[in-house]
Write a protein that holds these residues in place. Structure first.
Motif, PDB file in Angstrom:
ATOM      1  N   GLY A 390      11.888 -11.884  -1.952  1.00  0.00           N
ATOM      2  CA  GLY A 390      12.629 -12.550  -3.023  1.00  0.00           C
ATOM      3  C   GLY A 390      11.741 -13.272  -4.021  1.00  0.00           C
ATOM      4  N   GLN A 391      10.554 -13.715  -3.588  1.00  0.00           N
ATOM      5  CA  GLN A 391       9.663 -14.429  -4.496  1.00  0.00           C
ATOM      6  C   GLN A 391       9.245 -13.505  -5.642  1.00  0.00           C
ATOM      7  N   MET A 392       8.953 -12.258  -5.305  1.00  0.00           N
ATOM      8  CA  MET A 392       8.576 -11.284  -6.327  1.00  0.00           C
ATOM      9  C   MET A 392       9.770 -11.014  -7.250  1.00  0.00           C
ATOM     10  N   GLU A 393      10.958 -10.827  -6.641  1.00  0.00           N
ATOM     11  CA  GLU A 393      12.143 -10.544  -7.452  1.00  0.00           C
ATOM     12  C   GLU A 393      12.450 -11.701  -8.391  1.00  0.00           C
ATOM     13  N   GLY A 394      12.307 -12.913  -7.863  1.00  0.00           N
ATOM     14  CA  GLY A 394      12.578 -14.084  -8.689  1.00  0.00           C
ATOM     15  C   GLY A 394      11.701 -14.095  -9.935  1.00  0.00           C
ATOM     16  N   GLN A 404       1.392 -10.071 -13.199  1.00  0.00           N
ATOM     17  CA  GLN A 404       1.445 -11.527 -13.408  1.00  0.00           C
ATOM     18  C   GLN A 404       2.085 -12.220 -12.222  1.00  0.00           C
ATOM     19  N   ALA A 405       3.193 -11.632 -11.760  1.00  0.00           N
ATOM     20  CA  ALA A 405       3.941 -12.249 -10.668  1.00  0.00           C
ATOM     21  C   ALA A 405       3.086 -12.335  -9.424  1.00  0.00           C
ATOM     22  N   PHE A 406       2.340 -11.273  -9.172  1.00  0.00           N
ATOM     23  CA  PHE A 406       1.490 -11.273  -7.980  1.00  0.00           C
ATOM     24  C   PHE A 406       0.440 -12.377  -8.070  1.00  0.00           C
ATOM     25  N   ARG A 407      -0.194 -12.449  -9.226  1.00  0.00           N
ATOM     26  CA  ARG A 407      -1.287 -13.404  -9.371  1.00  0.00           C
ATOM     27  C   ARG A 407      -0.775 -14.851  -9.327  1.00  0.00           C
ATOM     28  N   LYS A 408       0.360 -15.088 -10.018  1.00  0.00           N
ATOM     29  CA  LYS A 408       0.805 -16.466 -10.165  1.00  0.00           C
ATOM     30  C   LYS A 408       1.644 -16.999  -9.002  1.00  0.00           C
ATOM     31  N   PHE A 409       2.405 -16.105  -8.376  1.00  0.00           N
ATOM     32  CA  PHE A 409       3.368 -16.611  -7.385  1.00  0.00           C
ATOM     33  C   PHE A 409       3.147 -16.074  -5.979  1.00  0.00           C
ATOM     34  N   ILE A 410       2.762 -14.806  -5.875  1.00  0.00           N
ATOM     35  CA  ILE A 410       2.641 -14.238  -4.527  1.00  0.00           C
ATOM     36  C   ILE A 410       1.300 -14.637  -3.908  1.00  0.00           C
ATOM     37  N   PRO A 412      -0.899 -17.116  -4.496  1.00  0.00           N
ATOM     38  CA  PRO A 412      -1.094 -18.507  -4.056  1.00  0.00           C
ATOM     39  C   PRO A 412      -0.371 -18.811  -2.747  1.00  0.00           C
ATOM     40  N   GLN A 413       0.727 -18.124  -2.501  1.00  0.00           N
ATOM     41  CA  GLN A 413       1.432 -18.359  -1.237  1.00  0.00           C
ATOM     42  C   GLN A 413       0.788 -17.574  -0.105  1.00  0.00           C
ATOM     43  N   ALA A 414       0.362 -16.325  -0.427  1.00  0.00           N
ATOM     44  CA  ALA A 414      -0.277 -15.491   0.597  1.00  0.00           C
ATOM     45  C   ALA A 414      -1.550 -16.159   1.092  1.00  0.00           C
ATOM     46  N   VAL A 415      -2.267 -16.774   0.153  1.00  0.00           N
ATOM     47  CA  VAL A 415      -3.540 -17.382   0.492  1.00  0.00           C
ATOM     48  C   VAL A 415      -3.361 -18.505   1.520  1.00  0.00           C
ATOM     49  N   GLN A 416      -2.236 -19.182   1.469  1.00  0.00           N
ATOM     50  CA  GLN A 416      -2.019 -20.275   2.413  1.00  0.00           C
ATOM     51  C   GLN A 416      -1.920 -19.762   3.841  1.00  0.00           C
ATOM     52  N   THR A 417      -1.318 -18.609   4.050  1.00  0.00           N
ATOM     53  CA  THR A 417      -1.253 -18.064   5.410  1.00  0.00           C
ATOM     54  C   THR A 417      -2.579 -17.409   5.778  1.00  0.00           C
ATOM     55  N   PHE A 418      -3.376 -17.097   4.757  1.00  0.00           N
ATOM     56  CA  PHE A 418      -4.639 -16.412   4.970  1.00  0.00           C
ATOM     57  C   PHE A 418      -5.738 -17.380   5.396  1.00  0.00           C
ATOM     58  N   PHE A 419      -5.651 -18.617   4.933  1.00  0.00           N
ATOM     59  CA  PHE A 419      -6.747 -19.562   5.164  1.00  0.00           C
ATOM     60  C   PHE A 419      -7.143 -19.767   6.632  1.00  0.00           C
ATOM     61  N   PRO A 420      -6.210 -20.034   7.538  1.00  0.00           N
ATOM     62  CA  PRO A 420      -6.649 -20.299   8.915  1.00  0.00           C
ATOM     63  C   PRO A 420      -7.464 -19.144   9.505  1.00  0.00           C
ATOM     64  N   THR A 421      -6.990 -17.909   9.315  1.00  0.00           N
ATOM     65  CA  THR A 421      -7.748 -16.773   9.850  1.00  0.00           C
ATOM     66  C   THR A 421      -9.071 -16.607   9.124  1.00  0.00           C
ATOM     67  N   TRP A 422      -9.037 -16.886   7.841  1.00  0.00           N
ATOM     68  CA  TRP A 422     -10.265 -16.770   7.055  1.00  0.00           C
ATOM     69  C   TRP A 422     -11.326 -17.715   7.606  1.00  0.00           C
TER      70      TRP A 422
ATOM     71  N   PHE B  95      10.224 -20.517  -6.294  1.00  0.00           N
ATOM     72  CA  PHE B  95       8.842 -20.397  -5.817  1.00  0.00           C
ATOM     73  C   PHE B  95       8.532 -21.593  -4.943  1.00  0.00           C
ATOM     74  N   SER B  96       8.303 -21.315  -3.657  1.00  0.00           N
ATOM     75  CA  SER B  96       8.281 -22.444  -2.738  1.00  0.00           C
ATOM     76  C   SER B  96       6.987 -23.245  -2.804  1.00  0.00           C
TER      77      SER B  96
END
Lengths: 503, 380
Positions: A390-394, A404-410, A412-422, B95-96
């Motif tokens: 839904g974030q992409m659709e929004g 644009q949507a990927f860079r600005k919204f997806i 930054p959120q993906a990176v948060q789940t990526f950090f611990p493993t990184w 956007f959360s």
């Protein structure tokens, strides 16, 4: 975990290791006859053969290095080790404590050069034998023996004669850990056998080069003709004459037995202290460790930065859905993931960059950058998948393009789940760099190996580098933790949310 | 009155998935100022139709025009048109990782080139209108569903769209929060924004829209003002759909039937039709006492038909129960009927409870029918 807790844990751990490494009780051995039924260690040698012949019920353990032997004897893991007198003397010269020699020698141990059973080998061994005879007569051999074997380390200076090389260049194989016969000093191969061989080459119009490898590879290399000669303090054993040609002895040593020094003058704690001094202070060895740590950090840092960037590039490129490029990335992923790290390193060093003269550190950075980038790419993929559709659709519904949507919204959120493993994969990277010694890089682990080869102390360098690695890992986690906390948008301070806007 | 201009023109629109074709031939004109509710049974492609208008979903064939531009053309730069055609989702899709105000400002700043200050001022003004100014620096996770949906509407309005598509805007909300979102939707409609909304909430459809589309048979089956669709539909399937909205039929043919499922469908029925909570609770109580306490133990195998209807005008619910077996009048008991029905003490207690809730309870028996017993009662 806070630094205070971490420090306490580190201390407990070190104490535990020291306790585990303490000397244990062993069978007391005062004469050779006490060896009947004892546990004996050493490398395969004349002395070993002789002992087995005399005491058939000996339990023999094969060991590769003198440091291993000392450690085993000292800890009581074996009752004794068989070792040539010259090596023992060198060891004592380095200040090793806790072992001593039985007075009675086991057997004489003549040493010479190793040649192949080929026509060329025959020619070389004949030339060498007549050269050795000549040197024995004119006193050259005696002079070299005095300088290299009987004298101290100060006098051991390799005086290299001029080599014309008009009759070709000889390739020699050696493991170069047999001080004082053939060993590394200031990163150059030197020693009794080396100088004698250089004189031989000068006499017969050869040039020569020594390739460093393991003792097994020296044997195989001479047999297959890869090396013209083995310079490895090779013992002249009858059985070896079946596969090789051996020169006349250049020096005859004695096989001796070392046992634990029961009336050792120093306590365990005091010996720990002197070993620590030898590992760190003598010859400023701590500088080697600092240098090694620098190399380890350089590889880790470079591969982290470059690998993370490359991983992001892969991620962006992959989203463009170009068929061939994606197939290429997939292929690279399969290739890099299916390969043990060490194999990968060797493959890059010897095969892919084999023809170039790029240094091991550069190759290590390339390999770790690639593996890191594949890790980062994978983590970003799964991070992206974990962001609700839904974030992409929004974003699209508002009029943003997919990119644009990927860079600005997806992202930054993906990176948060990526950090611990990184973060943990950076620590993994740090630990993986310990194998770069295989491609001649002198990192922290490799430096500890080198120190160990000089001090014959297997234990102290290990303790030191394990503490250093733990500190590095702790620092890595701390620093990346601070970094990722700064990049979490939901943890911004209120004044950082809309800078420059009048609220 | 002059005809209002046509904003959206849809012709011969078709959507085919592998195996199913929810939309076969849709033709529709949306005029400026229209507020259209799209209703119909599930699987008739209501959301699909909406999502094809801004190309969230691709069409199989057919054309959609926004003014003079063909949305369905492969050359159409759809992201430009989407700035004029806003969309509201069932799951809000805020956007959360951004604050409320950043959510609203993002598109005007990045896509319209508005300065941050101007975007911020506009966002504040819009937030004020939905009484959420105080939440400007909250994150979406800190808000209730109703608040999130109001923000989502504000976010879409910040782009000043000409058309707003609302895909089940109240379906994910607690009943208590539907009101606040509905109020906002009505305010936006009054401001003249053309809207198309897909909903299962008939009262919402009735209250906000000037046109209702009933979707069935792969297209727009009936297109009429809400009064007509809900009170006096012209066509058969619409009539059946609207009637079904007002009645609930359950059939019990086994002792271990899905009791909880039955209760849930009664609750849902109550919600959909704005039945007062007290009446629905009574209906559920009667269901439990009558069906599970009295009828089920006596009938083997059971065959019970249970129908609830609700009349909005009279605010009463009518229950009709038909069941099999020998004549069994449970409306009378004990002294009244000389205990003819042979009810036990426990069953009599159940009947007392039922009588406490229901009025005009009547029983009749028709010889020769499978379910010969009929009971009718009214509550509320």
């Amino acid at each position: 975990m806070g630094w205070r807790t971490y420090r306490c844990l580190l201390l407990v751990l070190v104490c535990l290791l020291l306790f585990l490494a303490r000397p244990a009780m062993a069978k007391e051995i005062h004469t050779l006859d006490d060896l009947a039924g004892a546990k004996v260690g050493g490398w395969p040698s004349l002395g070993e053969m002789k002992l087995r012949e005399r005491y058939p019920d000996i339990k023999f353990t094969e060991m590769d290095t003198i440091a291993d032997m000392v450690q085993h004897v000292r800890q009581g893991k074996v009752d004794a080790c068989v070792l040539n007198r010259v090596f023992y003397n060198t060891m004592i010269g380095e200040g090793v404590e806790g072992v001593r020699l039985l007075p009675e020698p086991v057997t004489p141990s003549p040493m010479g050069y190793l040649f192949a059973r080929t026509p060329k080998g025959k020619q070389l061994v004949d030339q060498m034998n007549s050269f050795i005879r000549k040197c024995r007569q004119d006193g050259t051999l005696g002079r070299l023996t005095e300088k290299w074997i009987d004298g101290g380390e100060e006098g051991r200076v390799f005086e290299k004669p001029a080599l014309s090389g008009k009759n070709g260049k000889l390739i020699a194989g050696s493991n170069a850990i047999n001080m004082p016969f053939v060993y590394l000093k200031n990163e150059k191969v030197t020693g009794f056998e080396v100088e004698l061989f250089a004189l031989f080459c000068a006499e017969y119009g050869y040039d020569f080069e020594v390739k460093l490898t393991s003792f097994e590879s020296v044997l195989v290399g001479v047999e297959t003709g890869e090396y013209d000669v083995g310079i490895n303090a090779v013992e002249i054993i009858k059985e070896r004459a079946e596969s090789f040609r051996l020169s006349e002895p250049t020096y005859t040593d004695e096989a001796m037995v070392i046992v634990k020094d029961y009336e050792g003058p120093t306590s365990y704690i005091a010996s720990l202290k002197s070993r620590l001094v030898r590992t760190l202070i003598t010859e400023d060895r701590w500088k080697m460790l600092v240098k090694g740590m620098g190399t380890t950090l350089l590889i880790t840092l470079a591969a982290t930065v470059l690998g993370t960037l490359l991983g992001f590039v892969f991620c962006f490129v992959y989203r463009e859905k170009k068929r061939w490029i994606n197939a290429l990335i997939d292929l690279l992923t399969r290739f890099l993931q299916g390969m043990p790290m060490m194999v990968l390193l060797m493959l890059f060093y010897y095969v892919i960059f084999g023809g170039s003269n790029l240094g091991g550190t550069f190759v290590a950075i390339v390999v770790f950058t690639l593996t890191m980038s594949i890790d980062v790419f994978g983590m970003l993929q799964s991070g992206t998948d974990s962001v609700p559709r839904g974030q992409m659709e929004g974003a699209l519904a508002l009029g943003f393009t997919e990119r644009q949507a990927f860079r600005k919204f997806i992202l930054p959120q993906a990176v948060q789940t990526f950090f611990p493993t990184w973060r943990s994969s950076i620590v993994n990277l740090l630990k993986f760099t310990a194998i770069v010694g295989y491609i001649t890089v002198q990192d922290l682990t490799r430096m500890a190996d080198l120190i160990r080869a000089r001090t014959y102390d297997a234990f102290m360098p290990l303790i030191v580098i394990s503490i250093l690695y733990m500190l590095l890992a702790y620092l890595t986690m701390k620093l990346t933790g601070l970094l990722t906390a700064r990049l979490d948008p939901t943890r911004r301070r209120p004044e950082d949310i809309l800078p420059g806007v009048k609220l | 009155m002059t005809e209002r201009e046509i904003l959206l023109h849809i012709e011969h629109l078709k959507k085919e998935y592998s195996g199913v074709t929810p939309l076969r031939d849709v033709n529709l004109d949306v005029r400026k100022g229209d507020v259209i509710s799209v209703i119909g049974p599930s699987g008739t492609g209501k959301s699909t139709l909406l999502r094809m208008i801004n190309r969230m979903e691709e069409v199989t064939s057919g054309k959609i025009f926004y003014r003079n531009e063909e949305i369905t053309s492969p050359h159409c730069e759809i992201h430009h048109l989407r700035q004029k055609i806003g969309m509201i989702f069932q799951s809000f899709n805020l956007f959360s990782h951004l604050t409320v105000v950043e959510n609203i400002m993002a598109a005007p700043v990045d896509l319209l080139g508005m300065s941050k200050q101007a975007a911020y001022d506009r966002a504040k003004k819009l937030l004020d209108r939905v009484s959420l100014e105080s939440k400007a620096f909250s994150y979406p996770d800190e808000l209730s569903g109703g608040q999130k949906q109001r923000i989502a509407i504000v976010r879409a309005l910040a782009m000043e769209p000409e058309i707003l598509l609302l895909d089940e805007p109240t379906s994910a909300l607690d009943p208590a929060m539907v009101g606040e979102v509905e109020a906002v939707i009505r305010r936006v409609a009054e401001a003249g924004v053309t809207m198309m909304l897909v909903t299962h909430d008939m009262s919402l459809a009735r209250r906000v829209s000037n046109r209702v589309l009933y979707m069935d048979e792969g297209g727009v089956y009936e297109d009429a003002p809400p009064e007509v669709i809900f009170e006096n539909p012209a066509r058969e399937k619409t009539r059946r759909f609207v009637r079904q909205l007002k009645s609930l039929e359950l059939f019990i043919d086994s002792r271990n039937f899905d009791f909880i499922g039955c209760n849930t469908s009664m609750e849902e029925f109550g919600m959909k039709n704005d039945v007062p909570k007290s009446i629905i609770l009574s209906v559920m109580l009667v269901f439990e006492e009558l069906c599970t306490q009295i009828l089920l133990p006596r009938l083997s195998p059971p065959a019970i038909r249970w129908v609830v209807e609700y009349s909005k005008e009279k605010e009463t619910a009518t229950i009709t129960v038909d069941y099999n077996g020998k004549p069994l009048d449970i409306t009378k008991f004990g002294s009244e009927a000389g205990n003819v029905s042979g009810l036990t003490r426990e069953e009599e207690l159940s009947v007392r409870l039922i009588r406490g809730r229901a009025r005009d309870m009547q029983w009749s028996f028709t010889e020769g029918e499978e379910q010969g017993n009929h009971i009718c009662m009214t509550m509320g």
